[in-house]
Each structure stands twice: as structure tokens, then as C-alpha cells.
Design an enzyme around this catalytic site. Structure first.
Site, PDB file in Angstrom:
ATOM      1  N   TYR A   1       0.828  -0.660  -0.157  1.00 11.13           N
ATOM      2  CA  TYR A   1      -0.157   0.021  -0.170  1.00 11.13           C
ATOM      3  C   TYR A   1       0.862   1.592   0.583  1.00 11.13           C
ATOM      4  CZ  TYR A   1      -3.273   3.495   1.552  1.00 11.13           C
ATOM      5  OH  TYR A   1      -4.418   3.473   1.851  1.00 11.13           O
TER       6      TYR A   1
ATOM      7  N   LYS B   1      -1.403  -1.462  -4.243  1.00 13.54           N
ATOM      8  CA  LYS B   1      -2.776  -0.227  -3.907  1.00 13.54           C
ATOM      9  C   LYS B   1      -2.178   0.307  -3.987  1.00 13.54           C
ATOM     10  CE  LYS B   1      -5.967   1.751  -0.879  1.00 13.54           C
ATOM     11  NZ  LYS B   1      -6.339   2.017   0.573  1.00 13.54           N
TER      12      LYS B   1
END
EC number: 4.3.3.7
Length: 295
Positions: free
Chosen positions: A134, A162
Site C-alpha cells: 500500500y 494499492k
């Protein structure tokens, strides 16, 4: 491993009188599934994962997995700025039956690219479990660069990323350096779902899906199917509501919005404070204009 793709929600963690409200979490999860959401992501930024105790995180992840019962993906938030803690969190996600773990880049201590590589490599070597890195530099003060993502992908250390930079050139670089389908590319920015998918993305981990899950699912389906006009219209229709979800620090506005729908309380855990009355009025107005039915 199941494909990590589609419309996923960074689900809020309902709280009541200072404690996690697992009953409300089950109800929210069931509603998300009924609305067509492809994946539930508990204990992320929007789920206030960093202010949950280890026992609470386990309860939240377990509750989501037991409610989903294989009907959607579950990607459990498991990040930490200490590698050994991240390893234990990923092991927990694995033991509870999640499909993957979402691991934010280490925040505050600002590792180099080599440190980031070793962080994710160590997690993979210790867990052998799918990890979605992320990257959210606006919160962590560290940027996971495409070259490092490519190294991690080549080493098999990550299953996806992400990306929350809202930078389409970044996504083009990722596809170029890593490969179009080498890993899952998931947008972490509701404002750019259409262009992100057009640049090779596979889906989104969404904030706004907490209040408009079907609309986000329809946007993702249109974008992935090549319906540019339809996707553009859906993205534009969400624009004001998207902005209001960030009128103050996330997840304050979105938890307030969930409360306005009557689906869970809007309580936050300190140091986050409730949104101001002025911001709440803006959130309410945007929801009404979007056509959401308030409680």
C-alpha cells in the site's frame, strides 16, 4: 490464489461507546455483499486499523471473514512501521483465512528504497502469504517507487499494489516496469478510478463504496469493460460526493456519512475527532444531491 480485482471497500470499523461494534460490522458487510462489492478490506486507513488493539484487529478481521463466507475477497489490513510487527499481523490474517494482506509502507521512520524492499521481502519469507503493498506517500512520507515494486514483483514478494498517489504517469510506469498482469494494480483514490483502470489497473479499494457501493461497482464494471462514456458519466456523478468524503481527514466524513444512512454510528477513536457541524452539513448535502436515502 483468487484474482485481486474489482470494486472493493475499505470498510469502516463501527464503534459504540468506545468499543468495536461487531454486530454493526456484520450488517455493513452483508449490505456490501448485497450491493455487489467484490472485496472487503478491513483494518485499513478507513477502518482505523492503527488505533485498534491487536485483539480488536483480530476480532474485526475474523468477523468479516465469517460473514463473507467466501462470497467475496477479504484483504486484511496488516501494516506496521516495524517489520517484525507487520510479519505477525500478516500471519494473523493468514491464520484467520483472509485472501491477502494489505501492508502499508512503513511510516514515520522513512526507510530508503532498499529498506522498503527488505521490509516486504522479509514479510514474504516469513509468511509465504499474498501481500498487497500500500503506497500512500501523503500519509507515510515515503514513496514506494516503480523500480522497487518491480524488484518485489520479480522476487515474488508482493501479489499487488494499492497505489494512492493519484498519478497516472506512475501507473503507466508500473505497468511498463512490472508487467501488465504480473501483479494486481488497485487504485487507492476514488477520484481517479476510470483513468487508473484505463492505464492498466484491475480495480479499486474505495472509501466512497462505504456509502455508495453499487455506484462504485457500476463504475468499475463500466471502466473494465471499455465503456468509456458510461464510466466517465459515473465518475463525474460521484465527483462532489468524493470530495466531501475528504472534507476533513478520512475516515471522519465517511463514518459520518454511514451514520447518516442509518447503518452504523459515526464514532471515531482518538486522536481523530468528529467532523465539524459545517463539514457534516456539506456531507449531508452531497449525499442528498447524489440521491442517497438518509435515515
Amino acid at each position: 490464489m483468487r484474482r485481486l480485482e474489482g470494486s472493493m471497500v475499505a470498510i469502516v470499523t463501527p464503534m459504540k461507546d468506545g468499543a468495536v461494534d461487531l454486530r454493526a460490522l456484520r450488517e455493513l458487510t452483508e449490505w456490501q455483499l448485497a450491493e455487489g462489492t467484490d472485496g472487503i478490506v478491513p483494518c485499513g486507513t478507513t477502518g482505523e486499523g492503527v488505533t485498534l488493539t491487536p485483539a480488536e484487529r483480530a476480532d474485526v478481521i475474523r468477523t468479516v471473514i465469517e460473514t463473507v463466507r467466501g462470497r467475496a475477497l477479504v484483504i486484511a489490513g496488516a501494516g506496521s512501521n516495524a517489520t517484525h510487527e507487520a510479519i505477525e499481523s500478516v500471519k494473523l490474517a493468514k491464520s484467520l483465512g483472509a485472501d491477502a494482506a494489505l501492508v502499508v509502507t512503513p511510516y514515520y521512520n522513512k526507510p530508503t528504497q532498499e529498506g522498503l524492499f527488505r521490509h516486504y521481502q522479509a514479510i514474504w519469507e516469513a509468511t509465504r502469504f499474498p501481500v498487497v503493498a500500500y503506497n500512500v506517500p501523503s500519509r507515510t512520507s515515503v514513496d514506494l517507487l516503480p523500480e522497487t515494486v518491480a524488484r518485489l514483483a520479480k522476487a515474488g514478494a508482493i501479489a499487488g499494489i494499492k497505489e494512492a498517489t493519484a498519478n497516472m504517469d506512475r501507473q503507466v510506469q508500473l505497468v511498463e516496469k512490472v508487467g501488465k498482469d504480473a501483479i494486481a494494480y488497485l487504485s487507492g483514490d476514488d477520484f481517479t478510478v476510470l483513468p487508473y483502470i484505463a492505464c492498466g489497473g484491475h480495480g479499486v479499494i474505495s472509501v466512497i463504496a462505504n456509502v455508495a457501493p453499487r455506484a462504485m461497482k457500476e463504475l468499475v464494471v463500466a471502466a473494465r469493460s471499455g465503456d468509456l462514456a458510461g464510466a466517465l458519466a459515473k465518475q463525474a456523478a460521484m465527483a462532489e460526493l468524493n470530495r466531501m468524503m475528504f472534507v476533513e481527514t478520512n475516515p471522519g466524513p465517511v463514518k459520518a456519512a454511514v451514520a447518516l444512512l442509518g447503518r452504523a454510528g459515526g464514532e471515531l477513536r482518538l486522536p481523530l475527532a468528529p467532523v465539524s457541524e459545517a463539514s457534516l452539513a456539506k456531507v449531508r448535502e452531497a449525499m442528498v444531491r447524489f440521491g442517497l436515502k438518509l435515515a
